[in-house]
Design a protein around this motif. Structure first.
Motif, PDB file in Angstrom:
ATOM      1  N   PHE A 297      60.279  19.502  56.232  1.00  0.00           N
ATOM      2  CA  PHE A 297      58.926  19.444  56.787  1.00  0.00           C
ATOM      3  C   PHE A 297      58.813  20.616  57.772  1.00  0.00           C
ATOM      4  O   PHE A 297      59.453  20.606  58.829  1.00  0.00           O
ATOM      5  CB  PHE A 297      58.699  18.123  57.521  1.00  0.00           C
ATOM      6  CG  PHE A 297      58.949  16.907  56.666  1.00  0.00           C
ATOM      7  CD1 PHE A 297      57.910  16.287  55.985  1.00  0.00           C
ATOM      8  CD2 PHE A 297      60.232  16.375  56.544  1.00  0.00           C
ATOM      9  CE1 PHE A 297      58.138  15.154  55.205  1.00  0.00           C
ATOM     10  CE2 PHE A 297      60.469  15.251  55.774  1.00  0.00           C
ATOM     11  CZ  PHE A 297      59.418  14.633  55.094  1.00  0.00           C
ATOM     12  N   THR A 298      58.034  21.604  57.431  1.00  0.00           N
ATOM     13  CA  THR A 298      57.934  22.816  58.255  1.00  0.00           C
ATOM     14  C   THR A 298      56.570  22.842  58.939  1.00  0.00           C
ATOM     15  O   THR A 298      55.529  22.938  58.269  1.00  0.00           O
ATOM     16  CB  THR A 298      58.126  24.079  57.396  1.00  0.00           C
ATOM     17  OG1 THR A 298      59.384  23.991  56.705  1.00  0.00           O
ATOM     18  CG2 THR A 298      58.120  25.326  58.262  1.00  0.00           C
ATOM     19  N   PHE A 299      56.586  22.737  60.260  1.00  0.00           N
ATOM     20  CA  PHE A 299      55.351  22.710  61.038  1.00  0.00           C
ATOM     21  C   PHE A 299      55.040  24.111  61.585  1.00  0.00           C
ATOM     22  O   PHE A 299      55.935  24.958  61.724  1.00  0.00           O
ATOM     23  CB  PHE A 299      55.492  21.717  62.199  1.00  0.00           C
ATOM     24  CG  PHE A 299      55.586  20.280  61.743  1.00  0.00           C
ATOM     25  CD1 PHE A 299      54.440  19.504  61.603  1.00  0.00           C
ATOM     26  CD2 PHE A 299      56.818  19.708  61.435  1.00  0.00           C
ATOM     27  CE1 PHE A 299      54.524  18.182  61.184  1.00  0.00           C
ATOM     28  CE2 PHE A 299      56.913  18.393  61.010  1.00  0.00           C
ATOM     29  CZ  PHE A 299      55.769  17.629  60.876  1.00  0.00           C
ATOM     30  N   ASN A 300      53.772  24.317  61.921  1.00  0.00           N
ATOM     31  CA  ASN A 300      53.351  25.642  62.421  1.00  0.00           C
ATOM     32  C   ASN A 300      53.689  25.852  63.889  1.00  0.00           C
ATOM     33  O   ASN A 300      53.455  26.942  64.432  1.00  0.00           O
ATOM     34  CB  ASN A 300      51.852  25.842  62.186  1.00  0.00           C
ATOM     35  CG  ASN A 300      51.002  24.802  62.897  1.00  0.00           C
ATOM     36  OD1 ASN A 300      51.423  23.663  63.079  1.00  0.00           O
ATOM     37  ND2 ASN A 300      49.794  25.195  63.312  1.00  0.00           N
ATOM     38  N   GLU A 301      54.215  24.797  64.540  1.00  0.00           N
ATOM     39  CA  GLU A 301      54.630  24.893  65.938  1.00  0.00           C
ATOM     40  C   GLU A 301      55.531  23.706  66.248  1.00  0.00           C
ATOM     41  O   GLU A 301      55.627  22.776  65.437  1.00  0.00           O
ATOM     42  CB  GLU A 301      53.407  24.903  66.864  1.00  0.00           C
ATOM     43  CG  GLU A 301      52.523  23.671  66.711  1.00  0.00           C
ATOM     44  CD  GLU A 301      51.283  23.737  67.592  1.00  0.00           C
ATOM     45  OE1 GLU A 301      51.409  24.209  68.742  1.00  0.00           O
ATOM     46  OE2 GLU A 301      50.208  23.299  67.137  1.00  0.00           O
ATOM     47  N   PRO A 302      56.186  23.683  67.401  1.00  0.00           N
ATOM     48  CA  PRO A 302      57.044  22.541  67.737  1.00  0.00           C
ATOM     49  C   PRO A 302      56.237  21.245  67.783  1.00  0.00           C
ATOM     50  O   PRO A 302      55.095  21.231  68.258  1.00  0.00           O
ATOM     51  CB  PRO A 302      57.590  22.900  69.116  1.00  0.00           C
ATOM     52  CG  PRO A 302      57.504  24.389  69.179  1.00  0.00           C
ATOM     53  CD  PRO A 302      56.270  24.761  68.426  1.00  0.00           C
ATOM     54  N   VAL A 303      56.837  20.167  67.281  1.00  0.00           N
ATOM     55  CA  VAL A 303      56.136  18.875  67.271  1.00  0.00           C
ATOM     56  C   VAL A 303      57.039  17.797  67.871  1.00  0.00           C
ATOM     57  O   VAL A 303      58.265  17.920  67.898  1.00  0.00           O
ATOM     58  CB  VAL A 303      55.693  18.458  65.850  1.00  0.00           C
ATOM     59  CG1 VAL A 303      54.700  19.468  65.285  1.00  0.00           C
ATOM     60  CG2 VAL A 303      56.883  18.261  64.927  1.00  0.00           C
ATOM     61  N   THR A 304      56.358  16.735  68.328  1.00  0.00           N
ATOM     62  CA  THR A 304      57.062  15.558  68.835  1.00  0.00           C
ATOM     63  C   THR A 304      56.495  14.324  68.140  1.00  0.00           C
ATOM     64  O   THR A 304      55.388  14.338  67.597  1.00  0.00           O
ATOM     65  CB  THR A 304      56.895  15.413  70.354  1.00  0.00           C
ATOM     66  OG1 THR A 304      55.506  15.311  70.660  1.00  0.00           O
ATOM     67  CG2 THR A 304      57.500  16.607  71.093  1.00  0.00           C
ATOM     68  N   GLY A 305      57.281  13.241  68.208  1.00  0.00           N
ATOM     69  CA  GLY A 305      56.801  11.968  67.690  1.00  0.00           C
ATOM     70  C   GLY A 305      56.875  11.817  66.185  1.00  0.00           C
ATOM     71  O   GLY A 305      56.299  10.865  65.627  1.00  0.00           O
ATOM     72  N   PHE A 306      57.564  12.735  65.520  1.00  0.00           N
ATOM     73  CA  PHE A 306      57.642  12.672  64.060  1.00  0.00           C
ATOM     74  C   PHE A 306      58.786  11.755  63.650  1.00  0.00           C
ATOM     75  O   PHE A 306      59.942  11.969  64.029  1.00  0.00           O
ATOM     76  CB  PHE A 306      57.852  14.085  63.513  1.00  0.00           C
ATOM     77  CG  PHE A 306      57.873  14.164  62.003  1.00  0.00           C
ATOM     78  CD1 PHE A 306      56.919  13.510  61.227  1.00  0.00           C
ATOM     79  CD2 PHE A 306      58.852  14.909  61.358  1.00  0.00           C
ATOM     80  CE1 PHE A 306      56.951  13.601  59.846  1.00  0.00           C
ATOM     81  CE2 PHE A 306      58.872  15.003  59.978  1.00  0.00           C
ATOM     82  CZ  PHE A 306      57.922  14.356  59.212  1.00  0.00           C
ATOM     83  N   ASP A 307      58.470  10.697  62.891  1.00  0.00           N
ATOM     84  CA  ASP A 307      59.517   9.798  62.418  1.00  0.00           C
ATOM     85  C   ASP A 307      59.105   9.209  61.065  1.00  0.00           C
ATOM     86  O   ASP A 307      58.044   9.542  60.509  1.00  0.00           O
ATOM     87  CB  ASP A 307      59.833   8.709  63.436  1.00  0.00           C
ATOM     88  CG  ASP A 307      58.634   7.830  63.773  1.00  0.00           C
ATOM     89  OD1 ASP A 307      57.768   7.619  62.892  1.00  0.00           O
ATOM     90  OD2 ASP A 307      58.562   7.346  64.917  1.00  0.00           O
ATOM     91  N   ALA A 308      59.938   8.310  60.550  1.00  0.00           N
ATOM     92  CA  ALA A 308      59.731   7.763  59.201  1.00  0.00           C
ATOM     93  C   ALA A 308      58.405   7.024  59.068  1.00  0.00           C
ATOM     94  O   ALA A 308      57.845   6.937  57.965  1.00  0.00           O
ATOM     95  CB  ALA A 308      60.883   6.837  58.844  1.00  0.00           C
ATOM     96  N   SER A 309      57.864   6.510  60.184  1.00  0.00           N
ATOM     97  CA  SER A 309      56.599   5.773  60.103  1.00  0.00           C
ATOM     98  C   SER A 309      55.425   6.681  59.764  1.00  0.00           C
ATOM     99  O   SER A 309      54.352   6.193  59.378  1.00  0.00           O
ATOM    100  CB  SER A 309      56.329   5.033  61.414  1.00  0.00           C
ATOM    101  OG  SER A 309      56.088   5.960  62.458  1.00  0.00           O
ATOM    102  N   ASP A 310      55.596   7.991  59.910  1.00  0.00           N
ATOM    103  CA  ASP A 310      54.533   8.955  59.595  1.00  0.00           C
ATOM    104  C   ASP A 310      54.575   9.425  58.143  1.00  0.00           C
ATOM    105  O   ASP A 310      53.718  10.217  57.724  1.00  0.00           O
ATOM    106  CB  ASP A 310      54.656  10.194  60.498  1.00  0.00           C
ATOM    107  CG  ASP A 310      54.632   9.834  61.978  1.00  0.00           C
ATOM    108  OD1 ASP A 310      53.689   9.124  62.377  1.00  0.00           O
ATOM    109  OD2 ASP A 310      55.555  10.239  62.696  1.00  0.00           O
TER     110      ASP A 310
END
Length: 259
Positions: free
Chosen positions: A19-32
């Motif tokens: 999963f490659t995001f365009n900037e740093p992310v938080t809160g990403f887990d299996a529930s998403d």
């Protein structure tokens, strides 16, 4: 963006999902994350928290050609606290994890001298690579198997061994030597029901109690068979210079006598 290292998954495989995001992310887990035809491990981030990876394990015994992994971006936020909107989807991937199964049937399960029978191998899908090296049969030999147009049903001719009396036999296929359209080899083996082979032909020895007969004498003639005999009567016997009484047999029908 969501990418799978392998987009055509077969039995026993797993793959890495990035999963490659365009900037740093938080809160990403299996529930998403929503994924079809399999399960995903908890995603782990690189140092910058821009690339997260997880392991996808496909569901066993399924054949599903159309699947995606979807991320609900509303559950993820950047360092400024902005949540994403909508969702992101991977490209399609396929899951073909159905393993081979087979049933084996004999048209005739009680084989006697001079007989052959057709053996049918019926698979749960088209197969490749089935030949005599994958098949073990007892008390006989099998011709090379040939397939129907769909390659789901293969047939061969079983010829029993001559002069054998074997009540317990099976034909077995080693499924590891056969693959389906997805390239999945089978596991274990498949076996037919029991069949019997009785191809020993009867033989007999004939003895006379007295072999030098003169006027007024009679003698007992004994017919000893190598196995129980049926349908034995005076019509089967030629004796010159005399006549033979009706035949009587012992309980096993292996010894018959007449006068």
């Amino acid at each position: 963006t969501i990418t799978l290292a392998d987009s055509a998954l077969t039995a026993g495989e797993t793959t890495t999902v990035s999963f490659t995001f365009n900037e740093p992310v938080t809160g990403f887990d299996a529930s998403d994350i929503v994924c079809t035809s399999g399960t995903l491990s908890a995603p782990t981030a690189n140092t910058e928290r821009t690339v997260w990876t997880a392991t996808f394990t496909p569901t066993a015994n399924v054949n599903v050609a159309t699947n995606t992994i979807r991320v609900n971006l509303a559950g993820v936020s950047d360092d400024a606290g902005n949540a994403g909107t909508g969702s992101a989807n991977s490209a399609n991937y396929s899951v073909h994890t159905t393993r081979l199964t087979a049933t084996i049937t004999l048209a005739d399960s009680a084989l006697t001298a001079g007989e052959t029978t057709t053996v049918t191998f019926r698979f749960n899908g088209p197969v490749n690579g089935l030949d005599t090296s994958d098949i073990v049969c007892t008390s006989g030999t099998l011709s090379a198997p040939t397939a129907n147009a769909a390659r789901t049903v293969w047939t061969a001719t079983f010829t029993p061994t001559a002069d054998a009396n074997v009540p317990t036999n099976v034909i077995r296929v080693n499924l590891a030597g056969v693959t389906n359209e997805a390239g999945n080899a089978g596991t274990g083996s498949a076996s037919s029901a029991n069949y019997s082979v009785h191809t020993t032909r009867p033989t007999v020895s004939i003895t006379l109690t007295d072999s030098a007969l003169s006027a007024g004498e009679s003698t007992t003639v004994t017919f000893t068979f190598n196995e129980p005999a049926n349908n034995f009567d005076a019509r089967d016997i030629v004796c010159p210079n005399g006549r033979l009484s009706a035949l009587t047999e012992n309980d096993e029908r292996t010894v018959w006598t007449a006068t």
